[in-house]
Write a protein that holds these residues in place. Sequence first.
Motif, PDB file in Angstrom:
ATOM      1  N   GLN A  55       0.820  -1.199   0.000  1.00 31.76           N
ATOM      2  CA  GLN A  55       0.000   0.000   0.000  1.00 31.76           C
ATOM      3  C   GLN A  55       0.861   1.258   0.000  1.00 31.76           C
ATOM      4  OE1 GLN A  55      -3.240  -0.019  -0.359  1.00 31.76           O
ATOM      5  NE2 GLN A  55      -3.338   2.223  -0.402  1.00 31.76           N
ATOM      6  N   ALA A  56       1.990   1.201   0.731  1.00 30.18           N
ATOM      7  CA  ALA A  56       2.866   2.371   0.820  1.00 30.18           C
ATOM      8  C   ALA A  56       3.438   2.745  -0.535  1.00 30.18           C
ATOM      9  CB  ALA A  56       3.999   2.097   1.811  1.00 30.18           C
ATOM     10  N   ASP A  57       3.744   1.745  -1.361  1.00 30.10           N
ATOM     11  CA  ASP A  57       4.337   1.995  -2.670  1.00 30.10           C
ATOM     12  C   ASP A  57       3.419   1.541  -3.805  1.00 30.10           C
ATOM     13  OD1 ASP A  57       6.681   3.317  -2.092  1.00 30.10           O
ATOM     14  OD2 ASP A  57       7.874   1.506  -1.860  1.00 30.10           O
ATOM     15  N   ALA A  58       2.127   1.517  -3.540  1.00 28.94           N
ATOM     16  CA  ALA A  58       1.177   0.989  -4.530  1.00 28.94           C
ATOM     17  C   ALA A  58       1.307   1.712  -5.865  1.00 28.94           C
ATOM     18  CB  ALA A  58      -0.247   1.090  -3.993  1.00 28.94           C
ATOM     19  N   GLU A  59       1.328   3.031  -5.825  1.00 30.70           N
ATOM     20  CA  GLU A  59       1.402   3.793  -7.077  1.00 30.70           C
ATOM     21  C   GLU A  59       2.728   3.567  -7.789  1.00 30.70           C
ATOM     22  OE1 GLU A  59       0.758   8.366  -8.737  1.00 30.70           O
ATOM     23  OE2 GLU A  59       0.628   7.947  -6.584  1.00 30.70           O
ATOM     24  N   LEU A  60       3.804   3.500  -7.016  1.00 33.69           N
ATOM     25  CA  LEU A  60       5.121   3.278  -7.595  1.00 33.69           C
ATOM     26  C   LEU A  60       5.208   1.883  -8.220  1.00 33.69           C
ATOM     27  CD1 LEU A  60       7.881   4.531  -8.019  1.00 33.69           C
ATOM     28  CD2 LEU A  60       8.568   3.683  -5.766  1.00 33.69           C
ATOM     29  N   LEU A  61       4.650   0.874  -7.546  1.00 34.22           N
ATOM     30  CA  LEU A  61       4.664  -0.475  -8.096  1.00 34.22           C
ATOM     31  C   LEU A  61       3.836  -0.561  -9.375  1.00 34.22           C
ATOM     32  CD1 LEU A  61       4.320  -2.598  -4.825  1.00 34.22           C
ATOM     33  CD2 LEU A  61       6.393  -2.037  -6.099  1.00 34.22           C
ATOM     34  N   THR A  62       2.718   0.153  -9.411  1.00 34.43           N
ATOM     35  CA  THR A  62       1.899   0.194 -10.626  1.00 34.43           C
ATOM     36  C   THR A  62       2.672   0.817 -11.780  1.00 34.43           C
ATOM     37  OG1 THR A  62      -0.159   0.333  -9.360  1.00 34.43           O
ATOM     38  CG2 THR A  62      -0.234   1.084 -11.646  1.00 34.43           C
TER      39      THR A  62
END
Length: 234
Positions: free
Chosen positions: A34-41
């Motif tokens: 969740q903390a890096d959700a956007e980055l992982l996407t």
Amino acid sequence: MRERGSSPSRRGLLKGTVAATAAASLANLAVADQADAELLTMGSELEALWVEEQEFSAQAERLNKVGERLRPEPSAALLAYDNEGEPLFHFRAGAYRPNPPVLAHVQDCERAWRVTGFREGPCPEAALLVDLEAWNSGGARAHEACGAAAAERELERAAAACCVLVKRIVHMPARTAAGLAVKLRALTIARTDGPEDDYIGEVITSPEDYTTDQRMAFSVLRDALAILGVGATQ
């Protein structure tokens, strides 16, 4: 007084501990994701774009060779011209290629004749540039007809999209190891001047060209790439 059998067994305690540990680990992973959700996407999007770019690159390379075979030959005047024994065209790898120094000489002669009036009378080089333009136009038509030009345009589109996404990733802070791996992967994709191993190793082993803190920073980068399994570094 406790009734017999009411205390938990060691096996029960172990099962409970394992279950609690697993639940805590899954919770931590969920928080990390969740903390890096956007980055992982964005990392997933970047990988897809990178694969697409490599596919178009291979396709463009293959079709460009077809286009070169379909390109009309240079005119007889272009093939006959030379400057101090150096021809205007070389035939290499199955295709005609202009010889840059001689081409520059032709362009200089034409410019001197046209702009400064350095040469009186006709200028053979001016006619050569007309033939050269016709040869280039024929090549452009051949590359368009065989699909090479379209593949080049798709390659440029995918490369531009990669560049835009990498710039977004630059400004997105990583909070987990997975997020950091995305940023390191973006770094390896963004490099265009050779394998990252060679460049990083050159910095680390060149005390005369780089300061100690610069070499340390690249040493950390090398280790991070290896630990997280990113790029070619092992």
